[in-house]
Design a protein around this motif. Structure first.
Motif, PDB file in Angstrom:
ATOM      1  N   PHE A   1      51.091  35.078  42.187  1.00 44.41           N
ATOM      2  CA  PHE A   1      52.022  34.658  41.035  1.00 44.41           C
ATOM      3  C   PHE A   1      52.015  36.125  40.266  1.00 44.41           C
ATOM      4  N   GLY A   2      51.884  37.015  40.883  1.00 43.55           N
ATOM      5  CA  GLY A   2      52.198  38.557  40.125  1.00 43.55           C
ATOM      6  C   GLY A   2      51.025  38.909  39.655  1.00 43.55           C
ATOM      7  N   PHE A   3      49.862  38.562  39.815  1.00 39.81           N
ATOM      8  CA  PHE A   3      48.627  38.805  39.354  1.00 39.81           C
ATOM      9  C   PHE A   3      47.157  38.952  40.441  1.00 39.81           C
ATOM     10  N   THR A   4      46.330  39.797  40.163  1.00 39.99           N
ATOM     11  CA  THR A   4      45.520  39.838  41.086  1.00 39.99           C
ATOM     12  C   THR A   4      44.114  39.200  40.849  1.00 39.99           C
ATOM     13  N   TYR A   5      43.589  38.718  41.911  1.00 39.00           N
ATOM     14  CA  TYR A   5      42.343  37.784  41.636  1.00 39.00           C
ATOM     15  C   TYR A   5      41.387  38.173  42.864  1.00 39.00           C
ATOM     16  N   THR A   6      39.936  38.382  42.571  1.00 39.22           N
ATOM     17  CA  THR A   6      38.993  38.591  43.705  1.00 39.22           C
ATOM     18  C   THR A   6      38.848  37.346  44.517  1.00 39.22           C
ATOM     19  N   ALA A   7      38.581  37.642  45.601  1.00 34.79           N
ATOM     20  CA  ALA A   7      38.401  36.497  46.706  1.00 34.79           C
ATOM     21  C   ALA A   7      37.156  35.717  46.018  1.00 34.79           C
ATOM     22  N   GLY A   8      36.280  36.362  45.323  1.00 31.99           N
ATOM     23  CA  GLY A   8      35.138  35.396  44.740  1.00 31.99           C
ATOM     24  C   GLY A   8      35.598  34.505  43.760  1.00 31.99           C
ATOM     25  N   GLN A   9      36.478  34.938  42.870  1.00 29.83           N
ATOM     26  CA  GLN A   9      37.097  34.303  41.980  1.00 29.83           C
ATOM     27  C   GLN A   9      37.826  32.926  42.380  1.00 29.83           C
ATOM     28  N   LEU A  10      38.632  33.149  43.362  1.00 26.99           N
ATOM     29  CA  LEU A  10      39.416  32.182  44.100  1.00 26.99           C
ATOM     30  C   LEU A  10      38.532  31.117  44.841  1.00 26.99           C
ATOM     31  N   ALA A  11      37.408  31.553  45.421  1.00 29.29           N
ATOM     32  CA  ALA A  11      36.570  30.818  45.958  1.00 29.29           C
ATOM     33  C   ALA A  11      35.768  29.741  45.027  1.00 29.29           C
ATOM     34  N   TRP A  12      35.269  30.376  44.069  1.00 32.76           N
ATOM     35  CA  TRP A  12      34.647  29.567  42.736  1.00 32.76           C
ATOM     36  C   TRP A  12      35.556  28.721  42.409  1.00 32.76           C
ATOM     37  N   LEU A  13      36.837  28.991  41.858  1.00 32.45           N
ATOM     38  CA  LEU A  13      37.874  28.106  41.457  1.00 32.45           C
ATOM     39  C   LEU A  13      38.325  26.863  42.383  1.00 32.45           C
ATOM     40  N   TYR A  14      38.258  27.298  43.516  1.00 29.73           N
ATOM     41  CA  TYR A  14      38.805  26.319  44.614  1.00 29.73           C
ATOM     42  C   TYR A  14      37.595  25.424  44.942  1.00 29.73           C
ATOM     43  N   MET A  15      36.319  25.872  44.802  1.00 26.97           N
ATOM     44  CA  MET A  15      35.154  24.935  45.020  1.00 26.97           C
ATOM     45  C   MET A  15      34.661  23.920  43.814  1.00 26.97           C
TER      46      MET A  15
ATOM     47  N   LYS B   1      51.446  33.327  55.150  1.00 31.71           N
ATOM     48  CA  LYS B   1      51.358  34.879  54.961  1.00 31.71           C
ATOM     49  C   LYS B   1      50.056  35.036  54.532  1.00 31.71           C
ATOM     50  N   ASP B   2      49.575  36.265  54.956  1.00 36.35           N
ATOM     51  CA  ASP B   2      48.465  37.036  54.790  1.00 36.35           C
ATOM     52  C   ASP B   2      47.889  36.729  53.143  1.00 36.35           C
ATOM     53  N   LEU B   3      46.772  36.319  52.846  1.00 35.53           N
ATOM     54  CA  LEU B   3      46.406  36.355  51.406  1.00 35.53           C
ATOM     55  C   LEU B   3      45.489  37.517  50.872  1.00 35.53           C
ATOM     56  N   LEU B   4      44.634  37.836  51.779  1.00 33.60           N
ATOM     57  CA  LEU B   4      43.563  39.048  51.156  1.00 33.60           C
ATOM     58  C   LEU B   4      44.040  40.278  51.530  1.00 33.60           C
ATOM     59  N   LYS B   5      43.589  41.097  50.600  1.00 31.86           N
ATOM     60  CA  LYS B   5      43.693  42.587  51.094  1.00 31.86           C
ATOM     61  C   LYS B   5      42.609  43.198  50.399  1.00 31.86           C
ATOM     62  N   LYS B   6      42.080  44.287  51.003  1.00 31.87           N
ATOM     63  CA  LYS B   6      40.955  45.292  50.480  1.00 31.87           C
ATOM     64  C   LYS B   6      41.502  46.125  49.537  1.00 31.87           C
ATOM     65  N   SER B   7      40.878  46.236  48.300  1.00 29.59           N
ATOM     66  CA  SER B   7      41.171  47.011  47.068  1.00 29.59           C
ATOM     67  C   SER B   7      40.829  48.501  47.415  1.00 29.59           C
ATOM     68  N   SER B   8      41.342  49.348  46.598  1.00 26.82           N
ATOM     69  CA  SER B   8      40.773  50.797  46.621  1.00 26.82           C
ATOM     70  C   SER B   8      39.280  50.845  46.471  1.00 26.82           C
ATOM     71  N   ASN B   9      38.614  49.768  45.792  1.00 33.04           N
ATOM     72  CA  ASN B   9      37.330  49.792  45.484  1.00 33.04           C
ATOM     73  C   ASN B   9      36.453  49.086  46.524  1.00 33.04           C
ATOM     74  N   GLY B  10      36.903  48.393  47.645  1.00 27.19           N
ATOM     75  CA  GLY B  10      36.385  47.747  48.672  1.00 27.19           C
ATOM     76  C   GLY B  10      36.345  46.268  48.440  1.00 27.19           C
ATOM     77  N   VAL B  11      36.859  45.746  47.274  1.00 27.75           N
ATOM     78  CA  VAL B  11      36.668  44.411  47.149  1.00 27.75           C
ATOM     79  C   VAL B  11      37.874  43.538  47.407  1.00 27.75           C
ATOM     80  N   MET B  12      37.932  42.652  48.151  1.00 29.65           N
ATOM     81  CA  MET B  12      38.732  41.822  48.697  1.00 29.65           C
ATOM     82  C   MET B  12      39.367  40.906  47.518  1.00 29.65           C
ATOM     83  N   VAL B  13      40.806  41.151  47.563  1.00 29.63           N
ATOM     84  CA  VAL B  13      41.718  40.498  46.373  1.00 29.63           C
ATOM     85  C   VAL B  13      42.875  39.879  47.115  1.00 29.63           C
ATOM     86  N   ALA B  14      43.482  38.941  46.200  1.00 26.19           N
ATOM     87  CA  ALA B  14      44.652  38.414  46.495  1.00 26.19           C
ATOM     88  C   ALA B  14      45.626  38.458  45.394  1.00 26.19           C
ATOM     89  N   TYR B  15      46.736  38.494  45.776  1.00 25.70           N
ATOM     90  CA  TYR B  15      48.052  38.519  44.718  1.00 25.70           C
ATOM     91  C   TYR B  15      48.592  37.352  44.830  1.00 25.70           C
TER      92      TYR B  15
END
Length: 82
Positions: free
Chosen positions: A46-60, A30-44
């Motif tokens: 476990f019921g919470f929103t994270y920015t793509a930047g947060q996830l990339a940082w955590l992953y690496m 399934k798709d992971l990222l969506k563009k938020s209303s302020n233009g930031v790419m986010v992922a939902y």
């Protein structure tokens, strides 16, 4: 309610991240990222929103970025997560 921090292990079990291309995908296809209303790419996750930047940082790094920091990207392209 305080947003829980997803663990590195939970993230690895849920998504794929390709650092060479900066692309994300869910392991279930399934798709992971969506563009938020302020233009930031986010992922939902476990019921919470994270920015793509947060996830990339955590992953690496295996650690969630500091709460007072916004993860920016070298090329300043808000849709390129390398």
């Amino acid at each position: 309610m305080v947003r829980p921090i997803i663990t590195h292990q939970e993230l690895l079990e849920e998504i794929n991240y390709y650092p060479d291309t900066g692309k994300f995908s869910r392991k279930n296809g399934k798709d992971l990222l969506k563009k938020s209303s302020n233009g930031v790419m986010v992922a939902y996750l476990f019921g919470f929103t994270y920015t793509a930047g947060q996830l990339a940082w955590l992953y690496m790094t295996g650690k969630f970025p500091p709460k007072d920091k916004f993860v920016c990207f070298r090329n300043n392209n808000s849709e390129d997560f390398r």
